[in-house]
Design an enzyme around this catalytic site. Structure first.
Site, mmCIF file in Angstrom:
data_model
loop_
_atom_site.group_PDB
_atom_site.id
_atom_site.type_symbol
_atom_site.label_atom_id
_atom_site.label_comp_id
_atom_site.label_asym_id
_atom_site.label_seq_id
_atom_site.Cartn_x
_atom_site.Cartn_y
_atom_site.Cartn_z
ATOM 1 N N TYR A 108 -3.154 -5.742 -2.977
ATOM 2 C CA TYR A 108 -2.316 -4.548 -3.072
ATOM 3 C C TYR A 108 -2.619 -3.584 -1.931
ATOM 4 O O TYR A 108 -1.713 -3.076 -1.274
ATOM 5 C CB TYR A 108 -2.535 -3.872 -4.429
ATOM 6 C CG TYR A 108 -1.593 -2.720 -4.692
ATOM 7 C CD1 TYR A 108 -0.263 -2.962 -5.027
ATOM 8 C CD2 TYR A 108 -2.033 -1.406 -4.602
ATOM 9 C CE1 TYR A 108 0.608 -1.910 -5.275
ATOM 10 C CE2 TYR A 108 -1.164 -0.345 -4.854
ATOM 11 C CZ TYR A 108 0.145 -0.604 -5.180
ATOM 12 O OH TYR A 108 1.014 0.436 -5.414
ATOM 13 N N LYS A 154 0.037 -2.248 1.192
ATOM 14 C CA LYS A 154 0.380 -0.844 1.405
ATOM 15 C C LYS A 154 -0.150 -0.336 2.745
ATOM 16 O O LYS A 154 0.512 0.492 3.396
ATOM 17 C CB LYS A 154 -0.153 0.010 0.254
ATOM 18 C CG LYS A 154 0.511 -0.294 -1.091
ATOM 19 C CD LYS A 154 2.016 -0.008 -1.064
ATOM 20 C CE LYS A 154 2.641 -0.141 -2.445
ATOM 21 N NZ LYS A 154 4.071 0.239 -2.452
ATOM 22 N N ALA A 177 15.244 1.392 -8.411
ATOM 23 C CA ALA A 177 15.732 2.699 -8.861
ATOM 24 C C ALA A 177 15.927 2.798 -10.368
ATOM 25 O O ALA A 177 16.446 3.799 -10.849
ATOM 26 C CB ALA A 177 17.050 3.023 -8.159
#
Length: 256
Positions: free
Chosen positions: A165, A169, A17
């Site tokens: 990657y 995902k 965040a």
């Protein structure tokens, strides 16, 4: 029929965040009345500035806590939930935004070491599994929960990075669909947002890496990168729509 889509009064956990999409989600959820538990790994100043920004107008009924967490570590994630229980007086969040991600830019499979593959899946896939496993019992007890994974267009089309990657995902989207089906009757929705090229996130490769690829801005139909705030808009729609579950929402500027 009464439907509860309130975000106000809930506790939202957002990983990664300190900037980009995670920070935009924090701002959006705070504006809707949620308390926040925010994680970071290496940008303590940024997360501190974000918390200070959001609490500039004091609200005695809500809290923002920040937590340094290595999301590749199961033990660190378990400790995070201990801290949440101590600081928010509930054992898990009502809203989970699993956003922290990793994606070292590599040309192809021969450049991906075994350790690199494992670490990428630990951060991008296994962490979301652990976070969901720790969150769902609390959500089931309350018969209300929202889980949002931040995926990628790479899950759908393979992407411009190496296979490590894309694999991480794509696994995230598969796990999302399974969890959505199994927990919907308990009031828990599970979805993912799959962005393409988003600016101001630290994940965008340099211009030379994307030149001539679908990720090149010249090849994006809308003619620009997306923004973290646009991602947060989609996340908020998911959080406020309990009839939406099991969906991967492609946020791509027209790329397919």
């Amino acid at each position: 029929m009464s439907v509860d889509n309130r975000v106000s009064g809930r506790l939202a956990l957002i990983t990664g965040a300190s900037g980009g999409i995670g920070a935009a989600c924090a701002r959006a959820l705070w504006a809707e009345g949620a308390s926040l538990a925010l994680t970071y790994f290496s940008h303590q100043e940024s997360i501190g500035a974000l918390a200070k920004e959001l609490t500039a107008s004091p609200d005695d009924n809500r809290r923002i806590t920040t937590h340094k967490v290595d999301t590749s570590s199961v033990e660190a994630l378990e400790h995070l939930f201990q801290e949440i229980n101590e600081q928010h007086s509930q054992r898990a969040p009502d809203i989970l935004i699993s956003n922290a991600g990793y994606g070292k830019r590599l040309p192809g499979i021969m450049d991906v070491t075994y350790d690199e593959f494992d670490y990428t899946l630990d951060v991008n896939l296994k962490a979301s599994f652990v976070l969901s496993k720790l969150s769902i019992p609390h959500m089931e007890a309350r018969r209300w929960g929202r889980i949002v994974f931040i995926s990628s267009i790479a899950a759908i089309g393979g992407g411009i990075n190496a296979c490590h990657y894309a694999a991480s995902k794509a696994g995230l989207s598969g796990m999302m669909k399974n969890l959505a089906r199994k927990h919907a009757k308990m009031g828990i929705t599970v979805n993912d947002v799959a962005p393409a090229m988003i600016g101001d996130t630290g994940m965008i490769p340099d211009a030379q890496f994307v030149e001539g690829t679908p990720g090149d801005v010249k090849n994006i139909p809308v003619g620009r990168l997306g923004t973290p705030e646009e991602c947060a808009n989609v996340v908020m729609m998911i959080c406020k729509t309990g009839y939406l579950t099991g969906q991967s929402i492609l946020l791509s500027g027209g790329l397919g």
